[in-house]
Design a protein around this motif. Structure first.
Motif, PDB file in Angstrom:
ATOM      1  N   LEU A  81       1.095  -1.279  -0.096  1.00 34.31           N
ATOM      2  CA  LEU A  81       0.199   0.067  -0.049  1.00 34.31           C
ATOM      3  C   LEU A  81       1.111   1.578  -0.157  1.00 34.31           C
ATOM      4  CD1 LEU A  81      -2.669  -1.623   1.881  1.00 34.31           C
ATOM      5  CD2 LEU A  81      -3.361  -1.033  -0.380  1.00 34.31           C
ATOM      6  N   ALA A  82       1.664   1.211   0.728  1.00 31.51           N
ATOM      7  CA  ALA A  82       3.225   2.219   0.755  1.00 31.51           C
ATOM      8  C   ALA A  82       3.007   2.736  -1.183  1.00 31.51           C
ATOM      9  CB  ALA A  82       3.878   2.075   1.469  1.00 31.51           C
ATOM     10  N   ASN A  83       4.353   1.667  -1.567  1.00 23.15           N
ATOM     11  CA  ASN A  83       3.831   1.534  -2.929  1.00 23.15           C
ATOM     12  C   ASN A  83       2.885   2.534  -3.863  1.00 23.15           C
ATOM     13  OD1 ASN A  83       6.950   0.773  -2.796  1.00 23.15           O
ATOM     14  ND2 ASN A  83       6.333  -1.510  -2.790  1.00 23.15           N
ATOM     15  N   VAL A  84       1.954   1.331  -3.090  1.00 23.65           N
ATOM     16  CA  VAL A  84       0.740   1.938  -4.695  1.00 23.65           C
ATOM     17  C   VAL A  84       0.180   4.129  -4.410  1.00 23.65           C
ATOM     18  CG1 VAL A  84      -1.928   2.279  -4.698  1.00 23.65           C
ATOM     19  CG2 VAL A  84      -0.017  -0.374  -4.097  1.00 23.65           C
ATOM     20  N   ALA A  85       0.064   3.946  -2.827  1.00 23.14           N
ATOM     21  CA  ALA A  85      -0.155   5.657  -2.559  1.00 23.14           C
ATOM     22  C   ALA A  85       1.054   6.337  -3.303  1.00 23.14           C
ATOM     23  CB  ALA A  85       0.248   5.691  -0.486  1.00 23.14           C
ATOM     24  N   ARG A  86       2.762   6.028  -2.986  1.00 22.08           N
ATOM     25  CA  ARG A  86       4.059   7.116  -4.038  1.00 22.08           C
ATOM     26  C   ARG A  86       3.087   7.552  -5.444  1.00 22.08           C
ATOM     27  NH1 ARG A  86       8.814   6.648  -2.043  1.00 22.08           N
ATOM     28  NH2 ARG A  86       8.795   4.777  -0.447  1.00 22.08           N
ATOM     29  N   ILE A  87       2.052   5.943  -6.316  1.00 22.14           N
ATOM     30  CA  ILE A  87       1.217   6.639  -8.324  1.00 22.14           C
ATOM     31  C   ILE A  87       0.667   7.184  -7.618  1.00 22.14           C
ATOM     32  CG2 ILE A  87       3.061   5.392  -9.073  1.00 22.14           C
ATOM     33  CD1 ILE A  87       1.221   2.970  -8.851  1.00 22.14           C
ATOM     34  N   CYS A  88      -0.481   6.764  -6.451  1.00 23.21           N
ATOM     35  CA  CYS A  88      -1.860   7.290  -6.565  1.00 23.21           C
ATOM     36  C   CYS A  88      -2.353   7.602  -5.114  1.00 23.21           C
ATOM     37  CB  CYS A  88      -2.737   5.433  -6.673  1.00 23.21           C
ATOM     38  SG  CYS A  88      -2.539   5.149  -9.064  1.00 23.21           S
ATOM     39  N   PRO A  89      -1.968   8.795  -4.423  1.00 22.75           N
ATOM     40  CA  PRO A  89      -2.258   8.895  -3.346  1.00 22.75           C
ATOM     41  C   PRO A  89      -3.759   9.174  -2.929  1.00 22.75           C
ATOM     42  CG  PRO A  89      -0.952  10.937  -4.564  1.00 22.75           C
ATOM     43  CD  PRO A  89      -1.280   9.678  -5.960  1.00 22.75           C
ATOM     44  N   ALA A  90      -4.567   8.658  -4.354  1.00 24.73           N
ATOM     45  CA  ALA A  90      -5.611   9.070  -3.823  1.00 24.73           C
ATOM     46  C   ALA A  90      -7.003   7.745  -3.740  1.00 24.73           C
ATOM     47  CB  ALA A  90      -6.498   9.972  -5.163  1.00 24.73           C
ATOM     48  N   PHE A  91      -5.703   6.873  -3.613  1.00 24.69           N
ATOM     49  CA  PHE A  91      -6.546   5.199  -3.114  1.00 24.69           C
ATOM     50  C   PHE A  91      -7.020   5.051  -2.480  1.00 24.69           C
ATOM     51  CE2 PHE A  91      -5.647   0.527  -2.612  1.00 24.69           C
ATOM     52  CZ  PHE A  91      -6.571  -0.050  -3.397  1.00 24.69           C
ATOM     53  N   LEU A  92      -7.976   4.787  -1.965  1.00 25.61           N
ATOM     54  CA  LEU A  92      -8.255   4.074  -0.738  1.00 25.61           C
ATOM     55  C   LEU A  92      -8.777   2.831  -0.293  1.00 25.61           C
ATOM     56  CD1 LEU A  92      -9.505   4.680   2.161  1.00 25.61           C
ATOM     57  CD2 LEU A  92     -11.742   5.802   0.442  1.00 25.61           C
ATOM     58  N   PRO A  93      -7.843   2.049  -0.020  1.00 21.86           N
ATOM     59  CA  PRO A  93      -7.678   0.514   0.098  1.00 21.86           C
ATOM     60  C   PRO A  93      -9.079   0.616   1.404  1.00 21.86           C
ATOM     61  CG  PRO A  93      -6.021   1.526   1.506  1.00 21.86           C
ATOM     62  CD  PRO A  93      -6.126   2.294   0.725  1.00 21.86           C
ATOM     63  N   ARG A  94     -10.073  -1.004   0.319  1.00 16.47           N
ATOM     64  CA  ARG A  94     -11.422  -1.501   1.418  1.00 16.47           C
ATOM     65  C   ARG A  94     -11.117  -3.132   1.271  1.00 16.47           C
ATOM     66  NH1 ARG A  94     -15.479   1.818   1.988  1.00 16.47           N
ATOM     67  NH2 ARG A  94     -17.117  -0.041   1.674  1.00 16.47           N
TER      68      ARG A  94
END
Length: 370
Positions: A81-94
């Protein structure tokens, strides 16, 4: 090896003959008369759309994921999730859809748009196959980026974002269900679903994007040598396959998904959606059809239809399909024929050996009619 394991020989593959009045390419018919149902699969839940209930809505409201805070807090998931946040800061995991040894899949949203983040698991980066898994992931990223420039004629998740270096893909999440939950399902999809899947695969295979966009993931000569060294192919088997390959040297390659398992086919409201493009590229014609034939052992009608499709292009198309089918079946045996298999897996292994015998006899007959 022919002599290593004694397997019952079953008829069901009509070998090619050079008899007068009938072209040799029409004489091969891969048929499986057994139609046994021995494995048990989990029932699949109903899904909205063309293959289920009407679509309740579009966007995020079409998914009713249960947020699982505990699953989202495991070390592996927090790392990806930390890696995802680098390219998609608006990503909200569910919801964590999968936390395996190779991949981690996390469903979430970006605004109101449902998406899925696919990442290499941290453990995979430290394992013995790390280099191979990273190369495959890089290839899948390259495929999705190529599909942005060259739109394929089949449905696939839209690319939202990608991080090549950290092995992260963020993709559109499409509502639907897999065509099967297991690699070798006993309960095959319905005839309508099989036709839809074959139609999507056939459409992809007939597409001709620029040849420099994709590479050739499979070295056929190397694969033959590998299975020969493992004892899965006899000297005669390897020689027959090389003879067919020699005659296919000038045959144009075909764009294939490369891993056309039913689990990688999502039955969505708009029709089949193809997932997991790690092995996409140029193959001998009929590779995707060979993969589908190998896993549909309980569906005689589907196998007959696949065989007819694969051979509709003539003798060379038949030979290419037989080479692909033999190598695919050898790979399945290599994956599944392991010590300590349970009864259900042993039944599946016996089926694979029966299928390998069918393919082996068809290859020998095809070599004899050249």
């Amino acid at each position: 090896m022919d002599g290593a394991v004694a397997r019952p020989q079953r008829s069901g593959l009509r070998p090619p003959t050079a008899g007068a009045g009938r072209p040799a390419q029409r004489a091969v018919e891969l048929r499986d008369p057994r139609g046994r149902t021995t494995l048990v699969t989990r029932p699949m839940p109903e899904q909205p759309g063309r293959f289920g209930r009407p679509v309740p809505g579009r966007g995020a409201e079409a998914f009713v994921d249960r947020v699982d805070p505990a699953a989202l807090q495991t070390p592996a998931v927090r790392a990806v999730l930390a890696n995802v946040a680098r390219i998609c800061p608006a990503f909200l995991p569910r919801q964590v859809l999968r936390e395996g040894t190779r991949h981690v899949l996390v469903a979430g949203t970006i605004g109101r748009a449902p998406v899925v983040a696919k990442c290499l698991a941290p453990a995979a980066l430290r394992g013995p196959q790390a280099a191979q898994l990273v190369d495959r992931f890089h290839h899948e990223v390259a495929v999705y980026r190529a599909f942005v420039r060259h739109r394929p004629p089949v449905r696939m998740p839209r690319l939202v974002a990608a991080d090549h270096d950290r092995c992260v893909l963020v993709l559109e999440r499409v509502p639907g269900r897999p065509a099967a939950r297991e690699r070798h399902p006993a309960n095959a999809p319905t005839p309508g679903e099989v036709r839809a899947v074959l139609g999507a695969v056939r459409t992809l295979n007939l597409w001709r994007p620029p040849t420099d966009v994709f590479d050739q993931p499979l070295d056929y000569q190397t694969e033959i040598a590998r299975f020969h060294s493992l004892g899965l192919l006899t000297d005669r088997d390897a020689g027959d396959l090389r003879a067919l390959l020699h005659g296919l040297a000038a045959v144009p390659r075909q764009l294939c998904h490369g891993d056309a398992l039913l689990g990688n086919m999502l039955l969505a409201p708009s029709g089949p959606v193809l997932l997991d493009w790690e092995q996409a590229g140029w193959y001998l014609p009929g590779y995707d059809l060979a993969v589908l034939w190998s896993v549909l052992s309980g569906d005689t009608a589907a196998r007959r239809q696949i065989s007819q499709l694969a051979q509709s292009g003539g003798t060379l198309a038949r030979d290419a399909f037989l080479v692909n089918l033999t190598l695919v079946l050898m790979r399945e045996l290599r994956i599944h024929d392991l010590p300590g298999a349970g009864e259900e897996q042993r039944i599946m292994i016996r089926r694979l050996y029966d299928d390998a015998s069918l393919a082996r006899r068809a290859v020998r007959a095809a070599v004899g009619t050249r």
